[in-house]
Design an enzyme around this catalytic site. Structure first.
Site, short mmCIF file in Angstrom:
data_model
loop_
_atom_site.label_atom_id
_atom_site.label_comp_id
_atom_site.label_asym_id
_atom_site.label_seq_id
_atom_site.Cartn_x
_atom_site.Cartn_y
_atom_site.Cartn_z
NE ARG A 4 -4.52 0.00 2.33
CZ ARG A 4 -5.24 -1.16 2.58
NH1 ARG A 4 -4.75 -2.04 2.64
NH2 ARG A 4 -6.43 -0.87 2.67
NE ARG A 26 -13.90 -3.29 7.07
CZ ARG A 26 -13.24 -3.43 6.24
NH1 ARG A 26 -13.37 -4.36 5.32
NH2 ARG A 26 -12.04 -2.65 5.79
NE ARG A 62 -10.85 2.23 4.22
CZ ARG A 62 -11.79 1.10 4.07
NH1 ARG A 62 -13.13 1.32 4.37
NH2 ARG A 62 -11.28 0.18 3.58
P1 AMP Z 1 -8.42 -3.20 3.98
O1 AMP Z 1 -9.54 -4.42 4.69
O2 AMP Z 1 -7.58 -3.93 2.97
O3 AMP Z 1 -9.25 -2.04 3.57
O4 AMP Z 1 -7.50 -2.75 5.45
C1 AMP Z 1 -8.27 -2.19 6.52
C2 AMP Z 1 -7.28 -1.26 7.16
O5 AMP Z 1 -6.32 -2.05 7.63
C3 AMP Z 1 -6.67 -0.30 6.18
O6 AMP Z 1 -7.44 1.02 6.29
C4 AMP Z 1 -5.41 0.13 6.98
O7 AMP Z 1 -5.56 0.78 8.26
C5 AMP Z 1 -5.04 -1.24 7.65
N1 AMP Z 1 -3.97 -1.97 6.63
C6 AMP Z 1 -4.38 -3.00 5.51
N2 AMP Z 1 -3.34 -3.28 4.91
C7 AMP Z 1 -2.50 -2.54 5.02
C8 AMP Z 1 -0.99 -2.33 4.52
N3 AMP Z 1 -0.60 -2.93 3.66
N4 AMP Z 1 -0.49 -1.14 4.88
C9 AMP Z 1 -0.79 -0.37 5.96
N5 AMP Z 1 -2.08 -0.45 6.65
C10 AMP Z 1 -2.75 -1.75 6.14
#
Ligand code: AMP
Length: 217
Positions: A88, A159, A170
């Site tokens: 990311r 969520r 985000r």
């Molecule tokens: P997601 O389900 O992929 O949208 O991830 C939910 C949250 O987890 C994100 O908004 C970040 O806070 C954290 N997160 C997930 N993957 C990453 C990553 N590769 N780097 C940093 N934070 C992450």
């Protein structure tokens, strides 16, 4: 094949990663799911990550890279995997390149392209099952009786990070930190764009066709 599914939150990459992972029996590695489990289990990692996730920010590169390094070392990752929500940041992408330096590296990056207003609409109407993780959508795939999962009967919730203010944050974080990865992988000739605005069945067909084409190479 070793794949990355790249795109803003709400572009459908998690849903499609799960389809492809089941079809080809390869693991889907979602850093978001790993972190959510840590939060639910109340581990040290979960305690650190909780507030950051609720605000829509990014967990530190060091923590995430450690998690992924450990996960990729497991046996089920040998035939290939789908990275969903990682990398990311440019730092994460560079570290992944280093991790894979003695192996063939990532084969392809599927980039899910969807306009911002559509993403906001999708995410704020998303409801997630607390038991099986299935994502319902209040507009076209609602849960039963308001909050019961149609797949497993579990309780369905919104969520915290799918609430509108967090969604907007985000997307700002995505634009600043993650969007530069599009050029990063374009420069490595690994980027394949997917029109994520289509309905879910057409997107699924596109990714299966692309996977089959790349697997034959
Ligand atoms: P997601 O389900 O992929 O949208 O991830 C939910 C949250 O987890 C994100 O908004 C970040 O806070 C954290 N997160 C997930 N993957 C990453 C990553 N590769 N780097 C940093 N934070 C992450």
């Amino acid at each position: 094949m070793k794949l990355i599914f790249l795109g803003a939150p709400g572009t459908g990459k998690g849903t499609q990663a799960s389809v492809l992972a089941q079809k080809y029996t390869i693991p889907q590695i979602s850093t978001g799911d790993i972190l959510r489990k840590a939060v639910a289990d109340g581990t040290e990692l979960g305690v650190k990550a909780k507030a950051i996730m609720e605000s829509g920010g990014l967990v530190s590169d060091d923590i995430i890279i450690g998690l992924v390094d450990e996960r990729l070392a497991q046996d089920d990752c040998r035939p290939g995997y789908i990275l969903d929500g990682f990398p990311r940041t440019i730092t994460q992408a560079e570290d992944l390149d280093k991790m894979l330096a003695d192996k063939a590296g990532i084969d392809a990056v599927f980039y899910f392209d969807v306009a911002e207003e559509e993403i906001v609409k999708r995410l704020t109407s998303r409801r997630t099952c607390t038991q099986c993780g299935y994502n319902h959508n209040m507009i076209y795939d609602p849960p039963v009786d308001g909050d019961i999962c149609a797949k497993c009967g579990g309780k369905v919730i919104q969520r915290d990070d799918d609430k509108e203010e967090t969604v907007r944050n985000r997307l700002v974080v995505y634009t600043e930190k993650t969007a530069p990865l599009v050029d990063y992988y374009k420069n490595q000739n690994k980027l394949y764009a997917i029109d994520g605005a289509q309905d879910v069945d057409n997107v699924r067909q596109d990714i299966i066709d692309l996977y089959d084409k790349l697997a034959k190479k």
